[in-house]
Motif scaffolding. Structure first.
Motif, PDB file in Angstrom:
ATOM      1  N   ARG A  40      -3.997  -5.850  -3.113  1.00 13.82           N
ATOM      2  CA  ARG A  40      -4.567  -6.636  -4.195  1.00 13.82           C
ATOM      3  C   ARG A  40      -3.465  -7.482  -4.809  1.00 13.82           C
ATOM      4  NH1 ARG A  40      -8.887  -3.876  -6.631  1.00 13.82           N
ATOM      5  NH2 ARG A  40      -8.869  -5.504  -8.235  1.00 13.82           N
ATOM      6  N   GLY A  82      -9.663 -10.885  -9.723  1.00  9.57           N
ATOM      7  CA  GLY A  82     -10.892 -10.224  -9.322  1.00  9.57           C
ATOM      8  C   GLY A  82     -11.893 -10.280 -10.450  1.00  9.57           C
ATOM      9  N   ARG A 120     -15.909  -8.188  -6.324  1.00  7.88           N
ATOM     10  CA  ARG A 120     -15.066  -9.036  -5.491  1.00  7.88           C
ATOM     11  C   ARG A 120     -13.654  -9.122  -6.082  1.00  7.88           C
ATOM     12  NH1 ARG A 120     -17.577 -14.691  -5.450  1.00  7.88           N
ATOM     13  NH2 ARG A 120     -17.415 -14.243  -7.671  1.00  7.88           N
ATOM     14  N   ALA A 121     -12.667  -9.156  -5.195  1.00  8.80           N
ATOM     15  CA  ALA A 121     -11.279  -9.292  -5.630  1.00  8.80           C
ATOM     16  C   ALA A 121     -10.456  -9.935  -4.519  1.00  8.80           C
ATOM     17  CB  ALA A 121     -10.684  -7.939  -5.999  1.00  8.80           C
ATOM     18  N   THR A 122      -9.326 -10.514  -4.907  1.00  7.76           N
ATOM     19  CA  THR A 122      -8.435 -11.185  -3.972  1.00  7.76           C
ATOM     20  C   THR A 122      -7.522 -10.174  -3.294  1.00  7.76           C
ATOM     21  OG1 THR A 122      -8.457 -13.150  -5.371  1.00  7.76           O
ATOM     22  CG2 THR A 122      -6.678 -12.978  -3.763  1.00  7.76           C
ATOM     23  N   ASP A 172      -5.121  -2.214  -9.780  1.00 11.19           N
ATOM     24  CA  ASP A 172      -5.934  -3.394  -9.537  1.00 11.19           C
ATOM     25  C   ASP A 172      -5.093  -4.652  -9.656  1.00 11.19           C
ATOM     26  OD1 ASP A 172      -8.114  -1.722  -9.348  1.00 11.19           O
ATOM     27  OD2 ASP A 172      -8.771  -2.038 -11.415  1.00 11.19           O
TER      28      ASP A 172
END
Length: 349
Positions: free
Chosen positions: A56, A124, A2-4, A120
């Motif tokens: 991201r 996250g 999961r990541a923003t 990235d």
């Protein structure tokens, strides 16, 4: 994992994204232990900075190294590490000159990646870190839980506040005015106290932020802005203004406030991201022999120095985090800062 992901104005989502993989030989995979929302993240969240396609986001994190490439020699799996808000090799001429934000081979979390695509973001569960030997700083051992918020500030806000103070020449006995009561401004107060300033004026209208400024070392608080603020500063400081003024907002109004609060021959150290149209009025600077110095803070160059005082407990910049939320509530983490219900939000994956 999961990541923003930022999709557009006030549209922040937690999504499933591909797991990071080692790809260059000199990189590392870090499992994020704590991340946070930065005031500069809000420019995109508010739509001031356009988001033409989802991206991201997040650039402040600490965590545990899970894997390293074959060319990594100073960082190893199991290390607890601090990541600055950018990656850098710490070997190029700009890094060695103390300006690692201008690394010839570096990049930005969520920005263009040297190996193609986008890097990235820090908000996250895991992050691939390029130039791991240069970018990451390992702590002496795995930290106590209560140290983690303060260690996280070394990825950005404490180093940025320190850069403002260093850029303005704060030293033993300096008089200092800090314009801005966000996390960076509050850390600038703490940095000034750490460097030996004799008087530190925090400009703040918010009671909770005033209280933390005093805890960090502010000797005086001024709530007024504009002309009234300048008059109040000079009334406190012998009618002439401060030796050093630290600007931590990034608007035309805040820069004007800072310049007019400096004494003749004084220095303004600025670190506020200039998204609000700040300008430098050359005539007042010329007339008052006032200097201006600063910019995007090369926090990686300061981590080892500041880490010593965080590790010993001499300074506790982690107190700027007045809200902690799980990553699943990332939308609320942004909203709380956007609405000034929080000074700074810490996020746990």
């Amino acid at each position: 994992m999961r990541a923003t992901v930022l999709h557009g104005e006030r549209d922040i989502r937690l999504e499933e994204v591909p797991d990071p993989v080692l790809s260059t030989g000199g990189d590392a995979i870090v499992r994020v232990v704590a991340a946070c929302v930065c005031g500069s993240d809000l420019w995109g969240y508010r739509g001031v900075t356009p988001t033409p396609k989802p991206r991201r986001i997040g650039h402040e994190f600490v965590g545990v190294v899970e894997a390293v490439g074959p060319d990594v020699h100073t960082i190893k799996p199991g290390d607890f590490v601090i990541a600055p808000f950018y990656d850098c090799d710490m070997t190029c001429i700009n890094c060695r000159n103390g300006v690692s934000t201008s690394c010839l081979h570096g990049g930005w979390w969520g920005g263009n990646d040297q190996v193609g695509g986008f890097a990235d973001g820090g908000q996250g569960e895991r992050v691939r870190v390029p130039h791991a030997d240069g970018t990451l700083v390992a702590t002496p051992s795995f930290p106590a839980e209560e140290l983690i918020p303060s260690l996280l500030t070394l990825s950005d806000v404490m180093g940025t506040g320190h850069h403002a103070a260093v850029s303005a020449g704060v030293t033993e006995g300096s008089t200092v005015v800090v314009v801005g009561d966000g996390a960076v401004g509050l850390c600038a107060v703490l940095a000034s106290a750490r460097l030996g300033a004799s008087r530190i004026v925090a400009m703040s209208r918010h009671e909770s932020r005033q209280a933390l400024a005093r805890e960090f070392g502010a000797t005086d608080i001024i709530a007024e802005r504009g002309d009234e603020g300048v008059v109040a500063v000079k009334a406190l400081l012998d009618g002439i203004g401060a030796d050093c003024v630290l600007e931590a907002v990034g608007t035309k109004e805040s820069m004007d406030q800072a310049i007019r609060s400096a004494r003749p021959g004084g220095m303004v150290g600025y670190v506020g991201v200039p998204n609000g149209g700040p300008e430098l009025p050359v005539r007042p600077l010329f007339n008052g022999n006032i200097g201006v110095n600063g910019g995007v803070a090369p926090v990686r160059n300061y981590v080892e120095e500041l880490l010593q005082d965080v590790w010993s407990g001499a300074i506790q910049p982690g107190k700027v985090f007045d809200l902690e939320l799980p990553l699943s509530e990332i939308a609320e983490a942004y909203a709380a800062m956007d609405e000034r219900r929080a000074i700074k939000t810490l996020v746990r994956p």
